[in-house]
Design a protein around this motif. Structure first.
Motif, mmCIF file in Angstrom:
data_model
loop_
_atom_site.group_PDB
_atom_site.id
_atom_site.type_symbol
_atom_site.label_atom_id
_atom_site.label_comp_id
_atom_site.label_asym_id
_atom_site.label_seq_id
_atom_site.Cartn_x
_atom_site.Cartn_y
_atom_site.Cartn_z
ATOM 1 N N ALA A 48 -8.143 4.237 -4.980
ATOM 2 C CA ALA A 48 -8.592 3.733 -6.274
ATOM 3 C C ALA A 48 -8.748 2.210 -6.276
ATOM 4 N N ALA A 49 -8.064 1.556 -5.338
ATOM 5 C CA ALA A 49 -8.149 0.088 -5.256
ATOM 6 C C ALA A 49 -9.199 -0.349 -4.237
ATOM 7 N N ASP A 50 -9.820 0.607 -3.574
ATOM 8 C CA ASP A 50 -10.876 0.341 -2.601
ATOM 9 C C ASP A 50 -10.427 -0.606 -1.471
ATOM 10 N N PRO A 51 -9.694 -0.090 -0.511
ATOM 11 C CA PRO A 51 -9.177 -0.946 0.569
ATOM 12 C C PRO A 51 -10.292 -1.565 1.404
ATOM 13 N N MET A 52 -10.068 -2.790 1.853
ATOM 14 C CA MET A 52 -11.040 -3.448 2.734
ATOM 15 C C MET A 52 -10.922 -2.836 4.133
ATOM 16 N N PRO A 53 -12.021 -2.883 4.915
ATOM 17 C CA PRO A 53 -11.988 -2.230 6.241
ATOM 18 C C PRO A 53 -10.934 -2.806 7.176
ATOM 19 N N GLU A 54 -10.585 -4.084 7.018
ATOM 20 C CA GLU A 54 -9.617 -4.706 7.930
ATOM 21 C C GLU A 54 -8.153 -4.371 7.587
ATOM 22 N N ALA A 55 -7.936 -3.711 6.469
ATOM 23 C CA ALA A 55 -6.551 -3.348 6.095
ATOM 24 C C ALA A 55 -5.989 -2.345 7.099
ATOM 25 N N ARG A 56 -4.794 -2.611 7.611
ATOM 26 C CA ARG A 56 -4.172 -1.738 8.619
ATOM 27 C C ARG A 56 -2.848 -1.139 8.145
ATOM 28 N N ILE A 57 -2.110 -1.944 7.379
ATOM 29 C CA ILE A 57 -0.788 -1.460 6.952
ATOM 30 C C ILE A 57 -0.616 -1.608 5.437
ATOM 31 N N ALA A 58 0.310 -0.824 4.921
ATOM 32 C CA ALA A 58 0.702 -0.962 3.520
ATOM 33 C C ALA A 58 2.124 -1.505 3.499
ATOM 34 N N ILE A 59 2.296 -2.638 2.831
ATOM 35 C CA ILE A 59 3.640 -3.209 2.684
ATOM 36 C C ILE A 59 4.144 -2.811 1.299
ATOM 37 N N PHE A 60 5.271 -2.117 1.290
ATOM 38 C CA PHE A 60 5.843 -1.661 0.027
ATOM 39 C C PHE A 60 6.918 -2.652 -0.418
ATOM 40 N N HIS A 61 6.835 -3.061 -1.669
ATOM 41 C CA HIS A 61 7.822 -3.983 -2.226
ATOM 42 C C HIS A 61 8.633 -3.236 -3.281
ATOM 43 N N ALA A 62 9.920 -3.540 -3.324
ATOM 44 C CA ALA A 62 10.788 -2.875 -4.305
ATOM 45 C C ALA A 62 11.338 -3.874 -5.321
ATOM 46 N N TYR A 63 11.857 -3.343 -6.380
ATOM 47 C CA TYR A 63 12.404 -4.128 -7.498
ATOM 48 C C TYR A 63 13.560 -5.020 -7.053
ATOM 49 N N ASP A 64 14.284 -4.590 -6.015
ATOM 50 C CA ASP A 64 15.455 -5.361 -5.551
ATOM 51 C C ASP A 64 15.098 -6.339 -4.426
ATOM 52 N N GLY A 65 13.814 -6.465 -4.108
ATOM 53 C CA GLY A 65 13.407 -7.390 -3.058
ATOM 54 C C GLY A 65 13.259 -6.735 -1.698
ATOM 55 N N TYR A 66 13.625 -5.471 -1.602
ATOM 56 C CA TYR A 66 13.505 -4.730 -0.340
ATOM 57 C C TYR A 66 12.027 -4.526 -0.005
ATOM 58 N N THR A 67 11.697 -4.580 1.269
ATOM 59 C CA THR A 67 10.324 -4.296 1.690
ATOM 60 C C THR A 67 10.335 -3.426 2.952
ATOM 61 N N THR A 68 9.278 -2.695 3.137
ATOM 62 C CA THR A 68 9.053 -1.971 4.390
ATOM 63 C C THR A 68 7.552 -1.732 4.515
ATOM 64 N N SER A 69 7.107 -1.378 5.695
ATOM 65 C CA SER A 69 5.662 -1.194 5.866
ATOM 66 C C SER A 69 5.367 0.084 6.649
ATOM 67 N N LEU A 70 4.182 0.599 6.423
ATOM 68 C CA LEU A 70 3.718 1.798 7.134
ATOM 69 C C LEU A 70 2.238 1.635 7.445
#
Lengths: 80, 218
Positions: free
Chosen positions: B119-141
């Motif tokens: 729905a956000a229309d990713p750009m072709p160069e996008a490779r990973i999704a970085i997830f951010h949390a309310y407590d400052g935690y992050t991880t990527s996939l």
């Protein structure tokens, strides 16, 4: 001979205690990482605790010490 | 004297053992949860062990917005109800395996991360999704992993709305990944081309891929 045996027992006792406490602290460093990291001034991180705690060498050393601690008192015991 | 020292040390050991034995288990959270789904036994939502970096987060749902940002053509922002109403929901039973040694099998219900990103229309160069949390935690996939595995962003577990302690409003169901990839309290999904990005635990020595069939150490 008896004196050496007694000394060996003492060394094993203290080593066993040290390794047991170390295993316990590193175990707590995994589950209560925040507290352990603070207490150890940032030295014992969760990752480091995990690596140490799960190292097979440490557990083998612990089991060997435990076995010696159990069986060494029977060695050199005089029969009545 | 030596006996006294040994006694003191033994007492310290016992106290440490007692602390170690205190699980700090969560209170009963939801009596209405299901414990069986299509013949499969499920764990309870109380079977988790709380190990988040700053403890359970209590997100005010009235102020909550889920942001889709980064390498997208049209950044998006959704309220909690919007996410649930705008995107189709799916259910699946997935087991979470924690690096600490415990695991839980739960019926998860949520929306596909892939749908949110599309729905956000990713750009072709996008490779990973970085997830951010309310407590400052992050991880990527990797985006390929998210698409290929139909990764869910859950809002229900065992037919019960996610409790605060389990990641309300949204938690990631990163199946076939170690538990530290299952980010809770998601506030933002940022698309990036930085394949070397390291999240909170990844930057502290845990594996970047987080694959269950590999060691969780780097």
């Amino acid at each position: 001979m008896m004196n050496r045996l007694r000394l060996a027992r003492k060394i094993i006792q203290w080593l066993l205690l040290a390794v047991a406490v170390f295993l316990l602290i590193t175990g707590l460093g995994i589950t209560y990482y925040g507290a352990v990291e603070t207490i150890s001034f940032g030295l014992l991180t969760k990752n480091l605790s995990h690596q140490i705690h799960t190292a097979p060498g440490l557990w083998i050393f612990f089991v060997v010490l435990l076995a010696l601690h159990i069986f060494l008192p029977f060695i050199g015991r005089k029969k009545n | 004297m030596k006996r006294k020292t040994a006694l003191i040390l033994s007492s310290v050991l016992l106290v440490l053992l007692a602390i170690g034995g205190c699980n700090g288990g969560a209170d009963d959270l939801a009596p209405a949860e299901v414990r069986e789904y299509e013949g499969e036994n499920l764990s309870s939502i109380n079977d988790f062990r709380e190990n988040s970096i700053k403890g359970p987060q209590y997100v005010d749902i009235n102020d909550y917005q889920l942001q889709i940002t980064g390498l997208v053509e049209s950044p998006q922002s959704y309220g909690y109800d919007e996410v649930i109403s705008l995107f189709p929901s799916y259910k699946k039973v997935v087991t979470l395996y924690c690096v600490e040694g415990w695991d839980v099998t739960i019926l998860w219900e949520g929306v596909l991360v892939d749908d949110l990103l599309a729905a956000a229309d990713p750009m072709p160069e996008a490779r990973i999704a970085i997830f951010h949390a309310y407590d400052g935690y992050t991880t990527s996939l990797f985006l390929d992993y998210i698409t290929d595995n139909n990764i869910l962003m859950a809002y229900k577990m065992n037919e019960v709305t996610l409790p605060a302690a389990r990641g309300f409003p949204f938690a990631l169901v990163a199946e076939s990944k170690w538990g530290y990839k299952w980010i809770k309290w998601i506030t933002e999904i940022e698309l990036s081309d930085d394949e070397d990005y390291q999240g909170y635990w990844e930057s502290r020595g845990y594996s970047d891929s987080g694959d269950l069939d590999e060691s969780f150490f780097d």
